[in-house]
Design a protein around this motif. Structure first.
Motif, PDB file in Angstrom:
ATOM      1  N   MET A  25      29.766   9.687  42.868  1.00 39.09           N
ATOM      2  CA  MET A  25      28.465   9.433  43.334  1.00 39.09           C
ATOM      3  C   MET A  25      27.558  10.469  43.765  1.00 39.09           C
ATOM      4  SD  MET A  25      28.733   8.460  47.705  1.00 39.09           S
ATOM      5  CE  MET A  25      27.243   9.580  47.871  1.00 39.09           C
ATOM      6  N   ASN A  26      28.542  11.864  44.415  1.00 39.88           N
ATOM      7  CA  ASN A  26      27.511  13.190  44.827  1.00 39.88           C
ATOM      8  C   ASN A  26      27.630  14.414  43.453  1.00 39.88           C
ATOM      9  OD1 ASN A  26      28.683  16.569  44.934  1.00 39.88           O
ATOM     10  ND2 ASN A  26      28.899  15.363  47.129  1.00 39.88           N
ATOM     11  N   GLU A  27      26.518  14.124  43.170  1.00 42.63           N
ATOM     12  CA  GLU A  27      25.581  15.166  42.332  1.00 42.63           C
ATOM     13  C   GLU A  27      26.576  15.960  42.404  1.00 42.63           C
ATOM     14  OE1 GLU A  27      21.629  16.250  40.157  1.00 42.63           O
ATOM     15  OE2 GLU A  27      21.390  15.643  42.655  1.00 42.63           O
ATOM     16  N   LYS A  28      26.567  17.419  42.779  1.00 43.33           N
ATOM     17  CA  LYS A  28      27.522  18.420  43.359  1.00 43.33           C
ATOM     18  C   LYS A  28      28.704  18.620  42.086  1.00 43.33           C
ATOM     19  CE  LYS A  28      24.840  20.578  46.874  1.00 43.33           C
ATOM     20  NZ  LYS A  28      25.128  21.281  48.620  1.00 43.33           N
ATOM     21  N   LEU A  29      29.356  16.977  42.776  1.00 41.11           N
ATOM     22  CA  LEU A  29      30.969  17.523  42.458  1.00 41.11           C
ATOM     23  C   LEU A  29      30.839  16.798  40.907  1.00 41.11           C
ATOM     24  CD1 LEU A  29      33.011  15.199  45.189  1.00 41.11           C
ATOM     25  CD2 LEU A  29      32.626  17.608  44.530  1.00 41.11           C
ATOM     26  N   LEU A  46      31.149  17.558  34.931  1.00 45.31           N
ATOM     27  CA  LEU A  46      30.622  17.813  33.855  1.00 45.31           C
ATOM     28  C   LEU A  46      31.583  20.326  32.837  1.00 45.31           C
ATOM     29  CD1 LEU A  46      27.047  16.274  33.209  1.00 45.31           C
ATOM     30  CD2 LEU A  46      29.481  15.023  32.454  1.00 45.31           C
ATOM     31  N   LYS A  47      30.807  20.508  33.895  1.00 42.84           N
ATOM     32  CA  LYS A  47      31.211  21.922  34.270  1.00 42.84           C
ATOM     33  C   LYS A  47      32.851  22.151  33.675  1.00 42.84           C
ATOM     34  CE  LYS A  47      28.409  24.288  37.091  1.00 42.84           C
ATOM     35  NZ  LYS A  47      28.036  25.319  38.189  1.00 42.84           N
ATOM     36  N   ASN A  48      33.785  20.962  34.055  1.00 41.93           N
ATOM     37  CA  ASN A  48      35.572  20.993  33.472  1.00 41.93           C
ATOM     38  C   ASN A  48      35.240  19.935  32.305  1.00 41.93           C
ATOM     39  OD1 ASN A  48      36.832  21.858  36.048  1.00 41.93           O
ATOM     40  ND2 ASN A  48      36.565  20.737  37.328  1.00 41.93           N
ATOM     41  N   LEU A  49      34.310  19.535  32.064  1.00 40.73           N
ATOM     42  CA  LEU A  49      35.222  18.257  30.779  1.00 40.73           C
ATOM     43  C   LEU A  49      34.465  19.676  29.082  1.00 40.73           C
ATOM     44  CD1 LEU A  49      34.936  16.134  28.969  1.00 40.73           C
ATOM     45  CD2 LEU A  49      32.561  15.874  29.603  1.00 40.73           C
ATOM     46  N   ASP A  50      33.678  20.436  29.738  1.00 40.60           N
ATOM     47  CA  ASP A  50      32.534  21.169  29.136  1.00 40.60           C
ATOM     48  C   ASP A  50      34.325  23.090  28.800  1.00 40.60           C
ATOM     49  OD1 ASP A  50      30.770  22.677  27.124  1.00 40.60           O
ATOM     50  OD2 ASP A  50      31.119  24.480  28.818  1.00 40.60           O
ATOM     51  N   ARG A  51      34.755  22.994  29.936  1.00 38.74           N
ATOM     52  CA  ARG A  51      36.010  23.871  29.523  1.00 38.74           C
ATOM     53  C   ARG A  51      36.994  23.054  28.702  1.00 38.74           C
ATOM     54  NH1 ARG A  51      35.168  24.073  35.785  1.00 38.74           N
ATOM     55  NH2 ARG A  51      33.824  26.237  36.333  1.00 38.74           N
ATOM     56  N   TYR A  52      37.309  22.358  29.429  1.00 37.85           N
ATOM     57  CA  TYR A  52      38.220  21.464  28.566  1.00 37.85           C
ATOM     58  C   TYR A  52      37.965  21.042  27.038  1.00 37.85           C
ATOM     59  CZ  TYR A  52      41.838  17.409  28.266  1.00 37.85           C
ATOM     60  OH  TYR A  52      43.071  16.042  27.820  1.00 37.85           O
ATOM     61  N   GLN A  53      36.896  21.000  27.034  1.00 44.09           N
ATOM     62  CA  GLN A  53      36.541  20.941  25.122  1.00 44.09           C
ATOM     63  C   GLN A  53      37.284  21.680  24.594  1.00 44.09           C
ATOM     64  OE1 GLN A  53      32.555  19.609  25.459  1.00 44.09           O
ATOM     65  NE2 GLN A  53      32.825  17.736  25.215  1.00 44.09           N
ATOM     66  N   LYS A  54      37.001  22.612  25.098  1.00 42.37           N
ATOM     67  CA  LYS A  54      37.376  24.452  24.317  1.00 42.37           C
ATOM     68  C   LYS A  54      38.695  24.147  24.028  1.00 42.37           C
ATOM     69  CE  LYS A  54      33.481  26.775  26.663  1.00 42.37           C
ATOM     70  NZ  LYS A  54      32.768  27.687  27.710  1.00 42.37           N
ATOM     71  N   LYS A  55      39.715  23.405  24.644  1.00 39.88           N
ATOM     72  CA  LYS A  55      40.937  23.364  24.586  1.00 39.88           C
ATOM     73  C   LYS A  55      41.443  21.893  23.822  1.00 39.88           C
ATOM     74  CE  LYS A  55      44.563  25.846  26.822  1.00 39.88           C
ATOM     75  NZ  LYS A  55      44.682  26.380  28.054  1.00 39.88           N
ATOM     76  N   ASN A  56      40.685  21.241  24.011  1.00 40.81           N
ATOM     77  CA  ASN A  56      41.358  20.117  23.056  1.00 40.81           C
ATOM     78  C   ASN A  56      39.891  19.358  22.468  1.00 40.81           C
ATOM     79  OD1 ASN A  56      43.387  19.266  25.788  1.00 40.81           O
ATOM     80  ND2 ASN A  56      41.978  20.148  26.583  1.00 40.81           N
TER      81      ASN A  56
END
Length: 200
Positions: A80-84, A89-99
């Motif tokens: 529910m927290n927009e900042k989190l 989503l930023k983590n998903l972008d980072r994760y995509q670079k290795k997975n």
């Protein structure tokens, strides 16, 4: 040690907890499940590729990336927290670079009780993200979904609130399938455990 190790393996950043407190008294402060606890949980509890896990109060997405990395299962993080949510989503972008299998990870920014349970959703994870009143609404949404699409459903509670336990055991058809204790890791804190409830 493990916090740094797994964040590095997944190429994500999930260590810091939420600063301050949520605007709603019904929603609790974000805290990620320790990787050490997740290792213990999934040493004893199996997730398969056909499961779809919903993480209520996912924060920055730690559980989502852990499950996807090790089990290649579909995972949806509800925050529910927009900042989190943006951090996830930023983590998903980072994760995509290795997975490669990142199409199995989704994040939704909404209230937990507003998430529409699908017929594929069958594993639900809670680390005390909100009050028992919200928990009851979410469980009722799950039960309504099962009425429309019969399936085996598990509720996974970490550091379970007494109110959650009472509600599940006295007002629903869920039964306790397994308790995974963590007192050998965290000392004599009886709350440091996982409870897994099943609806068949």
């Amino acid at each position: 040690m493990q916090e740094n190790y797994y964040d590095g393996v997944f190429n994500i950043k999930t260590k810091n907890d939420q600063k301050g407190f949520p605007d709603s008294a019904h929603y609790h402060r974000y805290e990620a499940t320790p990787y050490l606890a997740l290792d213990r949980l999934f040493d004893k509890y199996t997730i398969t590729k056909t499961d779809k896990v919903i993480d209520f109060g996912c924060g920055k997405g730690r559980l989502n990336f852990y499950i996807n990395h090790f089990f290649e299962a579909n995972v949806v993080g509800i925050e529910m927290n927009e900042k989190l949510y943006i951090e996830a989503l930023k983590n998903l972008d980072r994760y995509q670079k290795k997975n490669k299998k990142t199409d199995q990870i989704e994040f939704e920014c909404c209230l937990a009780e507003e998430y529409e349970i699908t017929s594929a959703d069958n594993r639900f994870y809670f680390f005390n993200p909100f009050s028992v009143q919200i928990f009851m609404k979410v469980i009722n949404n799950i039960l309504r979904s099962v009425t429309n699409a019969k399936r085996e459903v598990d509720i996974i509670l970490y550091y379970p609130a007494k109110e959650y336990i009472y509600y599940l055991e006295h007002q629903t058809s869920f039964t306790l399938k397994e308790e995974i204790a963590l007192n050998d890791i965290y000392g004599n804190n009886i709350n440091e455990r996982f409870l897994i409830y099943r609806l068949c």
